[in-house]
Design an enzyme around this catalytic site. Sequence first.
Site, PDB file in Angstrom:
ATOM      1  N   LYS A 130       0.830  -1.203   0.000  1.00  0.00           N
ATOM      2  CA  LYS A 130       0.000   0.000   0.000  1.00  0.00           C
ATOM      3  C   LYS A 130       0.867   1.257   0.000  1.00  0.00           C
ATOM      4  O   LYS A 130       0.525   2.240  -0.637  1.00  0.00           O
ATOM      5  CB  LYS A 130      -0.927   0.029   1.219  1.00  0.00           C
ATOM      6  CG  LYS A 130      -2.141  -0.878   1.078  1.00  0.00           C
ATOM      7  CD  LYS A 130      -3.165  -0.545   2.155  1.00  0.00           C
ATOM      8  CE  LYS A 130      -4.401  -1.403   2.077  1.00  0.00           C
ATOM      9  NZ  LYS A 130      -5.334  -1.164   3.173  1.00  0.00           N
ATOM     10  N   LYS A 212      -4.987  -9.113  -6.798  1.00  0.00           N
ATOM     11  CA  LYS A 212      -6.301  -9.396  -6.195  1.00  0.00           C
ATOM     12  C   LYS A 212      -7.316  -8.308  -6.556  1.00  0.00           C
ATOM     13  O   LYS A 212      -6.943  -7.153  -6.781  1.00  0.00           O
ATOM     14  CB  LYS A 212      -6.194  -9.580  -4.678  1.00  0.00           C
ATOM     15  CG  LYS A 212      -5.920  -8.322  -3.926  1.00  0.00           C
ATOM     16  CD  LYS A 212      -6.222  -8.461  -2.432  1.00  0.00           C
ATOM     17  CE  LYS A 212      -6.106  -7.069  -1.832  1.00  0.00           C
ATOM     18  NZ  LYS A 212      -6.692  -6.845  -0.568  1.00  0.00           N
ATOM     19  N   LYS A 215     -10.706  -2.826  -3.721  1.00  0.00           N
ATOM     20  CA  LYS A 215     -11.499  -1.592  -3.691  1.00  0.00           C
ATOM     21  C   LYS A 215     -10.699  -0.413  -4.194  1.00  0.00           C
ATOM     22  O   LYS A 215     -11.244   0.547  -4.700  1.00  0.00           O
ATOM     23  CB  LYS A 215     -11.904  -1.282  -2.249  1.00  0.00           C
ATOM     24  CG  LYS A 215     -12.997  -2.122  -1.717  1.00  0.00           C
ATOM     25  CD  LYS A 215     -13.458  -1.496  -0.410  1.00  0.00           C
ATOM     26  CE  LYS A 215     -13.532  -2.497   0.697  1.00  0.00           C
ATOM     27  NZ  LYS A 215     -12.692  -2.202   1.846  1.00  0.00           N
TER      28      LYS A 215
HETATM   29  P1  AMP Z   1     -10.969  -4.952   2.445  1.00  0.00           P
HETATM   30  O1  AMP Z   1     -11.575  -4.777   1.102  1.00  0.00           O
HETATM   31  O2  AMP Z   1      -9.468  -4.918   2.389  1.00  0.00           O
HETATM   32  O3  AMP Z   1     -11.564  -4.032   3.498  1.00  0.00           O
HETATM   33  O4  AMP Z   1     -11.308  -6.436   2.907  1.00  0.00           O
HETATM   34  C1  AMP Z   1     -12.483  -6.824   3.593  1.00  0.00           C
HETATM   35  C2  AMP Z   1     -12.571  -8.331   3.665  1.00  0.00           C
HETATM   36  O5  AMP Z   1     -12.697  -8.884   2.336  1.00  0.00           O
HETATM   37  C3  AMP Z   1     -11.305  -8.990   4.251  1.00  0.00           C
HETATM   38  O6  AMP Z   1     -11.690 -10.128   4.988  1.00  0.00           O
HETATM   39  C4  AMP Z   1     -10.513  -9.369   3.053  1.00  0.00           C
HETATM   40  O7  AMP Z   1      -9.624 -10.435   3.293  1.00  0.00           O
HETATM   41  C5  AMP Z   1     -11.609  -9.765   2.069  1.00  0.00           C
HETATM   42  N1  AMP Z   1     -11.174  -9.526   0.686  1.00  0.00           N
HETATM   43  C6  AMP Z   1     -10.811  -8.339   0.141  1.00  0.00           C
HETATM   44  N2  AMP Z   1     -10.478  -8.482  -1.145  1.00  0.00           N
HETATM   45  C7  AMP Z   1     -10.625  -9.805  -1.423  1.00  0.00           C
HETATM   46  C8  AMP Z   1     -10.428 -10.590  -2.592  1.00  0.00           C
HETATM   47  N3  AMP Z   1     -10.006 -10.054  -3.733  1.00  0.00           N
HETATM   48  N4  AMP Z   1     -10.674 -11.927  -2.521  1.00  0.00           N
HETATM   49  C9  AMP Z   1     -11.101 -12.494  -1.368  1.00  0.00           C
HETATM   50  N5  AMP Z   1     -11.302 -11.803  -0.224  1.00  0.00           N
HETATM   51  C10 AMP Z   1     -11.081 -10.479  -0.244  1.00  0.00           C
END
Ligand code: AMP
Length: 345
Positions: A130, A212, A215
Amino acid sequence: MDKKEDAIDGESELNMSTKKPAVFSGVAPSGSLHIGNYIGAIRHWVEFQDKEDNIFCVVDLHAITTPQDPRKLKEKIYEVAALYLACGINPDKSKIFVQSHNPDHAQLAWILNCVTPIGWMRRMTQFKDKSQKQKEIVSMGLFDYPVLMAADILLYQTNEVPVGEDQKQHVEITRDIARRFNSRFGEAFTIPKAVIDTTGARIMSLQNPLAKMSKSDPNPDGSIFLLDDADAVQHKIRIAVTDSGKEVKASENKPALKNLLTIYSVLGNESVEALEERYQGVGYREFKADLAEVVIEFLRPIQKKYREIWESRGYLDDVLRRGLEMVRPVSHETLARVRELVGLG
Ligand code: AMP
Ligand code: TRP
């Protein structure tokens, strides 16, 4: 779910289990939720709601570790909460609240900062990624992100943390911080464990199957958002990158197809093997058209429910207020014990 658990314990004397396991997880309102968040995390929250004592948090203090537009942030916080409900989190079974509404998180994070060696923090791969992408200054908050996450988890004597693969390292450092605190000051925290599914723990970008779905990806075509309309879904799947060849197969040398098949399998509730068989000899075009339909049908009821919730904002405020009221006594108790052990006031 085929649970892959990263650790063997997850329990301590403080939380011996005649009770349901305590579960904590959250999503940062730093952008729009996508199907990766759903597949990697939220669907498991819904699945285990009855068997566990759940807290699902909208982690807004984590969102501001990277720059956010203040006018949009407020809206995103409520959007994420409404999407939790729309995806099937039931506020009568699970507690939902906004992280910054409970000041105990920031206070415990500070205390944990003072027991966390900087060397542990320097190993965090998400910080490295990041901070490299960050165009503006890299804040202390971004560096400290895992300690705040440890505070979130430890405040509630959490046993299980259902997350996607990318959060594994953060749950590991949480365990290390908890053990260090417990051994230095006395038992205060349950040692939690990450719960990560073997399928869909890392959904990849539709534009780059080696990165991956995220967002914060500046290219919106890489992600399917939970609030995308049918045209957007069709377009993104039509232009999704594929691998060379024509076979619809989920092999290691076909990462793009493997990703699309995983999405199809989870959202369409069909095994990857069955899909491979069905699409044998059929080109990518037809496979993608069907996948788009599956995704659109999956999103339809979520979006309908989301709109209903969004229109009754009083209801959402009430859910968040009730959630906060239920979680505060628990975090209060943990923090009081921690303060006592550390010798604060
Ligand atoms: P975040 O978007 O980083 O706030 O992630 C929120 C939740 O979604 C966390 O448990 C992450 O591990 C999961 N997550 C985020 N992006 C992915 C992805 N591309 N594939 C699977 N899980 C994800
Ligand atoms: N860091 C998590 C993510 O980006 C969000 C988060 C913050 C979290 N605090 C948490 C997840 C506590 C689980 C438990 O995905």
